[in-house]
Design a protein around this motif. Structure first.
Motif, PDB file in Angstrom:
ATOM      1  N   LEU A   1       7.560 -13.958  -1.169  1.00  0.00           N
ATOM      2  CA  LEU A   1       6.199 -14.427  -1.436  1.00  0.00           C
ATOM      3  C   LEU A   1       5.197 -13.535  -0.729  1.00  0.00           C
ATOM      4  O   LEU A   1       5.124 -13.513   0.491  1.00  0.00           O
ATOM      5  N   ASN A   2       4.415 -12.793  -1.506  1.00  0.00           N
ATOM      6  CA  ASN A   2       3.345 -11.956  -0.971  1.00  0.00           C
ATOM      7  C   ASN A   2       2.031 -12.508  -1.492  1.00  0.00           C
ATOM      8  O   ASN A   2       1.779 -12.496  -2.701  1.00  0.00           O
ATOM      9  N   THR A   3       1.201 -13.005  -0.587  1.00  0.00           N
ATOM     10  CA  THR A   3      -0.067 -13.615  -1.002  1.00  0.00           C
ATOM     11  C   THR A   3      -1.111 -12.594  -1.423  1.00  0.00           C
ATOM     12  O   THR A   3      -2.176 -12.961  -1.921  1.00  0.00           O
ATOM     13  N   ASN A   4      -0.833 -11.313  -1.181  1.00  0.00           N
ATOM     14  CA  ASN A   4      -1.695 -10.235  -1.668  1.00  0.00           C
ATOM     15  C   ASN A   4      -3.093 -10.289  -1.073  1.00  0.00           C
ATOM     16  O   ASN A   4      -4.072  -9.925  -1.713  1.00  0.00           O
ATOM     17  N   GLN A   5      -3.191 -10.736   0.157  1.00  0.00           N
ATOM     18  CA  GLN A   5      -4.492 -10.832   0.814  1.00  0.00           C
ATOM     19  C   GLN A   5      -5.183  -9.482   0.939  1.00  0.00           C
ATOM     20  O   GLN A   5      -6.404  -9.374   0.853  1.00  0.00           O
ATOM     21  N   ASP A   6      -4.380  -8.417   1.125  1.00  0.00           N
ATOM     22  CA  ASP A   6      -4.971  -7.089   1.279  1.00  0.00           C
ATOM     23  C   ASP A   6      -5.176  -6.366  -0.058  1.00  0.00           C
ATOM     24  O   ASP A   6      -5.571  -5.203  -0.086  1.00  0.00           O
ATOM     25  N   LYS A   7      -4.865  -7.055  -1.165  1.00  0.00           N
ATOM     26  CA  LYS A   7      -5.100  -6.566  -2.538  1.00  0.00           C
ATOM     27  C   LYS A   7      -4.056  -5.547  -3.010  1.00  0.00           C
ATOM     28  O   LYS A   7      -4.196  -4.983  -4.097  1.00  0.00           O
ATOM     29  N   PHE A   8      -3.011  -5.315  -2.211  1.00  0.00           N
ATOM     30  CA  PHE A   8      -1.981  -4.363  -2.621  1.00  0.00           C
ATOM     31  C   PHE A   8      -0.601  -4.985  -2.442  1.00  0.00           C
ATOM     32  O   PHE A   8      -0.231  -5.397  -1.354  1.00  0.00           O
ATOM     33  N   ILE A   9       0.163  -5.046  -3.542  1.00  0.00           N
ATOM     34  CA  ILE A   9       1.529  -5.556  -3.474  1.00  0.00           C
ATOM     35  C   ILE A   9       2.469  -4.477  -2.949  1.00  0.00           C
ATOM     36  O   ILE A   9       3.332  -4.719  -2.111  1.00  0.00           O
ATOM     37  N   GLY A  10       2.317  -3.274  -3.456  1.00  0.00           N
ATOM     38  CA  GLY A  10       3.124  -2.147  -2.999  1.00  0.00           C
ATOM     39  C   GLY A  10       2.278  -1.185  -2.184  1.00  0.00           C
ATOM     40  O   GLY A  10       1.365  -1.603  -1.467  1.00  0.00           O
ATOM     41  N   ALA A  11       2.573   0.096  -2.289  1.00  0.00           N
ATOM     42  CA  ALA A  11       1.791   1.103  -1.572  1.00  0.00           C
ATOM     43  C   ALA A  11       0.353   1.117  -2.085  1.00  0.00           C
ATOM     44  O   ALA A  11       0.064   0.725  -3.222  1.00  0.00           O
ATOM     45  N   ALA A  12      -0.533   1.581  -1.230  1.00  0.00           N
ATOM     46  CA  ALA A  12      -1.952   1.669  -1.577  1.00  0.00           C
ATOM     47  C   ALA A  12      -2.383   3.137  -1.580  1.00  0.00           C
ATOM     48  O   ALA A  12      -1.789   3.969  -0.886  1.00  0.00           O
ATOM     49  N   PRO A  13      -3.410   3.486  -2.329  1.00  0.00           N
ATOM     50  CA  PRO A  13      -3.949   4.847  -2.225  1.00  0.00           C
ATOM     51  C   PRO A  13      -4.357   5.122  -0.784  1.00  0.00           C
ATOM     52  O   PRO A  13      -4.801   4.216  -0.073  1.00  0.00           O
ATOM     53  N   VAL A  14      -4.203   6.357  -0.346  1.00  0.00           N
ATOM     54  CA  VAL A  14      -4.619   6.690   1.012  1.00  0.00           C
ATOM     55  C   VAL A  14      -6.123   6.442   1.145  1.00  0.00           C
ATOM     56  O   VAL A  14      -6.871   6.484   0.170  1.00  0.00           O
ATOM     57  N   LYS A  15      -6.550   6.124   2.352  1.00  0.00           N
ATOM     58  CA  LYS A  15      -7.951   5.817   2.670  1.00  0.00           C
ATOM     59  C   LYS A  15      -8.430   4.494   2.075  1.00  0.00           C
ATOM     60  O   LYS A  15      -9.630   4.272   1.923  1.00  0.00           O
ATOM     61  N   SER A  16      -7.504   3.588   1.759  1.00  0.00           N
ATOM     62  CA  SER A  16      -7.901   2.278   1.253  1.00  0.00           C
ATOM     63  C   SER A  16      -8.387   1.359   2.365  1.00  0.00           C
ATOM     64  O   SER A  16      -9.018   0.337   2.096  1.00  0.00           O
ATOM     65  N   PHE A  17      -8.054   1.707   3.612  1.00  0.00           N
ATOM     66  CA  PHE A  17      -8.452   0.904   4.761  1.00  0.00           C
ATOM     67  C   PHE A  17      -9.168   1.801   5.758  1.00  0.00           C
ATOM     68  O   PHE A  17      -9.063   3.025   5.708  1.00  0.00           O
ATOM     69  N   ALA A  18      -9.885   1.185   6.667  1.00  0.00           N
ATOM     70  CA  ALA A  18     -10.684   1.952   7.623  1.00  0.00           C
ATOM     71  C   ALA A  18      -9.807   2.836   8.502  1.00  0.00           C
ATOM     72  O   ALA A  18      -8.674   2.484   8.852  1.00  0.00           O
ATOM     73  N   ALA A  19     -10.339   3.996   8.873  1.00  0.00           N
ATOM     74  CA  ALA A  19      -9.632   4.922   9.756  1.00  0.00           C
ATOM     75  C   ALA A  19      -9.707   4.426  11.198  1.00  0.00           C
ATOM     76  O   ALA A  19     -10.572   3.613  11.552  1.00  0.00           O
ATOM     77  N   ASN A  20      -8.813   4.932  12.039  1.00  0.00           N
ATOM     78  CA  ASN A  20      -8.919   4.619  13.465  1.00  0.00           C
ATOM     79  C   ASN A  20      -9.992   5.498  14.099  1.00  0.00           C
ATOM     80  O   ASN A  20     -10.671   6.270  13.419  1.00  0.00           O
ATOM     81  N   LYS A  21     -10.149   5.417  15.396  1.00  0.00           N
ATOM     82  CA  LYS A  21     -11.250   6.118  16.064  1.00  0.00           C
ATOM     83  C   LYS A  21     -11.095   7.631  16.057  1.00  0.00           C
ATOM     84  O   LYS A  21     -12.043   8.362  16.353  1.00  0.00           O
ATOM     85  N   TYR A  22      -9.912   8.145  15.746  1.00  0.00           N
ATOM     86  CA  TYR A  22      -9.731   9.590  15.588  1.00  0.00           C
ATOM     87  C   TYR A  22      -9.937  10.051  14.146  1.00  0.00           C
ATOM     88  O   TYR A  22      -9.821  11.236  13.848  1.00  0.00           O
ATOM     89  N   GLY A  23     -10.201   9.108  13.237  1.00  0.00           N
ATOM     90  CA  GLY A  23     -10.404   9.467  11.840  1.00  0.00           C
ATOM     91  C   GLY A  23      -9.118   9.553  11.043  1.00  0.00           C
ATOM     92  O   GLY A  23      -9.085  10.204   9.992  1.00  0.00           O
ATOM     93  N   LEU A  24      -8.074   8.879  11.506  1.00  0.00           N
ATOM     94  CA  LEU A  24      -6.778   8.871  10.832  1.00  0.00           C
ATOM     95  C   LEU A  24      -6.599   7.581  10.044  1.00  0.00           C
ATOM     96  O   LEU A  24      -6.858   6.490  10.556  1.00  0.00           O
TER      97      LEU A  24
END
Length: 371
Positions: A257-280
């Motif tokens: 059961l995946n509730t899909n809260q983050d909008k992705f069931i499998g892998a996501a395109p890179v840069k779909s989420f905020a970078a860390n403080k080093y820009g990664l």
């Protein structure tokens, strides 16, 4: 040999068979196979892809981030770490460049087109190599099993025994970086997704071609922390399931059961989420990432009480669960990591895998020295 037995042998304990954390982190777990330190599924000594003809091209720093030199405490300091995350120890690193994202399908395709490289998943397993790692007199499996294939995650229909990773990992014929879910799938339209089904050998070959290298485990953790001191995650201490989604992980009940809260069931395109403080980007979740280091569960003990500069990892590998199979370290967690089952997205969490292992939630990123 029954096909299910071969699959069980190939799968062993899943990367997402990370398991429930034992209460006493300093005690030897009575169920070590259920920890995130358990072994990854293995292809069992498939012949390594050949990178002997690959010539390094001139490096481009486009798409890379410069990581500053610095000192930090590596390893877990809280009670969530597993045995191979202790003890915490002081590390000093030179500055280096790191890919801002995981290597994408588009980038890997350019490498394959330029070199003609064939990945591990596209090579037929070699029975002569396989049987070296099996009990004496193990019968040869049917030829239908010895085919080019890789491991693909398939969710179950209901709750299952989390000790049995073969319930959700399927040895899938013709699954590869070009066909992430099997022969009927494609990477068309997924050019900006992280490449998967890449073994350590494949990742290392790409890095060589790009004029780069795979990160050491110390470099990876330092970069993941992004300058934050003693925080659980690459963004801080807030739980990833609180507030705005911070990483591509499994929400719900693994593996059905995946509730899909983050909008992705499998892998996501890179840069779909905020970078860390080093820009990664995606230093937590999305896909696991290969490091250059061999794996030894007690390696950190060798560095306890001293300042170690630019550690390269142990010179040899030893996994007490599979002592005859060399392992490499993977970091960062994946879209299958779940808070109640596998918190591989913690900054100190690690896994291990044989270098010929490929799965549809394992990729990599590269680094380069500052010159």
């Amino acid at each position: 040999m029954n096909r299910n037995i071969i699959i069980f042998g190939l799968v062993l304990l899943s990367l997402q068979g990370c398991g429930k954390k034992e209460a006493n982190n300093n005690a030897v777990s009575s169920d070590e196979t259920m920890s995130c330190a358990s072994s990854l599924p293995s292809r069992y000594a498939t012949a390594s892809a050949d990178d002997s003809t690959i010539i390094s091209k001139e490096i481009s720093y486009e798409g890379m981030v410069q990581i500053p030199e610095g000192e930090f405490l590596m390893g877990a300091s809280d009670d969530e770490g597993r045995q191979d995350e202790y003890p915490q120890h002081k590390i000093k690193l030179n500055g280096f460049w790191m890919d801002a994202t995981e290597v994408t399908n588009a980038q890997f395709k350019k490498f394959v087109e330029a070199t003609g490289y064939v990945t591990t998943a596209e090579i037929k397993p070699d029975w002569e190599e396989i049987k070296k790692q099996l009990p004496p007199n193990t019968p040869r499996p049917d030829e239908s099993v010895l085919v080019a294939a890789s491991l693909v995650f398939t969710p179950t229909n209901s709750a299952v025994d989390l000790n049995d990773a073969s319930k959700w990992w399927k040895w899938t014929t013709d699954a590869s970086w070009k066909h992430p879910e099997g022969p009927n799938s494609t990477i068309k339209g997924r050019e900006n997704y992280p490449v998967v089904h890449v073994s350590w050998d494949d990742a290392n070959a790409y890095a060589k071609w790009a004029g780069k290298r795979l990160p050491t485990e110390a470099e990876w953790e330092f970069a993941c922390r992004g300058g934050l001191v003693d925080q659980k995650y690459s963004w801080g201490n807030e739980d990833p399931e609180k507030g705005k989604p911070k990483a591509n992980i499994w929400q719900g009940k693994f593996p059905y059961l995946n509730t899909n809260q983050d909008k992705f069931i499998g892998a996501a395109p890179v840069k779909s989420f905020a970078a860390n403080k080093y820009g990664l980007y995606d230093m937590a979740g999305n896909v696991w990432e290969w490091c250059s280091d061999f794996y030894k569960p007690d390696y950190y003990k060798d560095m306890q009480g001293k300042l170690t500069s630019n550690p390269q990892g142990p010179t040899t590998s030893f996994d007490p669960m599979e002592p005859t199979i060399p392992k490499r370290v993977v970091r960062g967690g994946s879209f299958l990591c779940n808070a109640s089952y596998c918190k591989g997205y913690r900054v100190t969490s690690k896994m291990k895998s044989s270098p010929d292992t490929g799965l549809n939630h394992t990729g990599f990123r590269c680094v380069a020295d500052i010159k």
